[in-house]
Motif scaffolding. Structure first.
Motif, PDB file in Angstrom:
ATOM      1  N   LYS A 145      47.680  39.574  38.839  1.00 34.73           N
ATOM      2  CA  LYS A 145      47.573  40.257  37.548  1.00 34.73           C
ATOM      3  C   LYS A 145      46.664  39.485  36.595  1.00 34.73           C
ATOM      4  O   LYS A 145      45.817  40.067  35.919  1.00 34.73           O
ATOM      5  CB  LYS A 145      48.954  40.440  36.932  1.00 34.73           C
ATOM      6  CG  LYS A 145      48.945  41.303  35.683  1.00 34.73           C
ATOM      7  CD  LYS A 145      50.341  41.702  35.295  1.00 34.73           C
ATOM      8  CE  LYS A 145      50.592  43.063  35.914  1.00 34.73           C
ATOM      9  NZ  LYS A 145      51.730  43.767  35.366  1.00 34.73           N
ATOM     10  N   ALA A 172      42.988  39.808  37.710  1.00 34.44           N
ATOM     11  CA  ALA A 172      42.405  41.110  37.355  1.00 34.44           C
ATOM     12  C   ALA A 172      42.119  41.195  35.856  1.00 34.44           C
ATOM     13  O   ALA A 172      41.106  41.757  35.438  1.00 34.44           O
ATOM     14  CB  ALA A 172      43.353  42.229  37.767  1.00 34.44           C
ATOM     15  N   LYS A 184      39.179  38.371  35.056  1.00 32.31           N
ATOM     16  CA  LYS A 184      37.969  38.408  35.892  1.00 32.31           C
ATOM     17  C   LYS A 184      37.648  37.043  36.510  1.00 32.31           C
ATOM     18  O   LYS A 184      36.527  36.770  36.894  1.00 32.31           O
ATOM     19  CB  LYS A 184      36.752  38.913  35.102  1.00 32.31           C
ATOM     20  CG  LYS A 184      36.953  40.239  34.417  1.00 32.31           C
ATOM     21  CD  LYS A 184      37.107  41.357  35.405  1.00 32.31           C
ATOM     22  CE  LYS A 184      37.088  42.693  34.675  1.00 32.31           C
ATOM     23  NZ  LYS A 184      38.241  43.478  34.889  1.00 32.31           N
TER      24      LYS A 184
END
Length: 95
Positions: free
Chosen positions: A9, A12, A15
């Motif tokens: 998580k 994501a 990045k």
């Protein structure tokens, strides 16, 4: 959420690669653990405060046998949520 799910998580969301996030998370947990082991309080704005408290020794009674046992004192980590977190949790729909 477990360790791997948290890394995925965060990866994501930021990045960053999973390896970078895992290194950062491990370093963060290590720093938090060290500060708590030194007896310091950790405050994370908009989240809450972690502090070490001493639980006094107490007497425990086994319900089936009525045997009494003295539980020694120990140090525990206490968390007090911030008002911002408390308000956000109130807004969440119950599942």
């Amino acid at each position: 959420m477990n360790h791997k799910e948290l890394i995925a998580k965060l990866s994501a969301k930021t990045k960053l690669s999973r390896q970078e996030v895992e290194s950062l998370l491990d370093a963060t947990v290590s720093a938090l653990t060290y500060e708590l082991s030194e007896g310091k309080t950790i405050g994370i704005q908009s989240f809450g405060n972690f502090e070490v408290r001493k639980k006094e020794e107490r007497l425990s009674v086994h319900p089936a046998t009525q045997v009494r046992t003295l539980i020694p004192p120990k140090l525990v980590v206490n968390f007090k949520q911030s008002n911002i977190l408390k308000d956000k949790l109130k807004e969440q729909p119950k599942s």
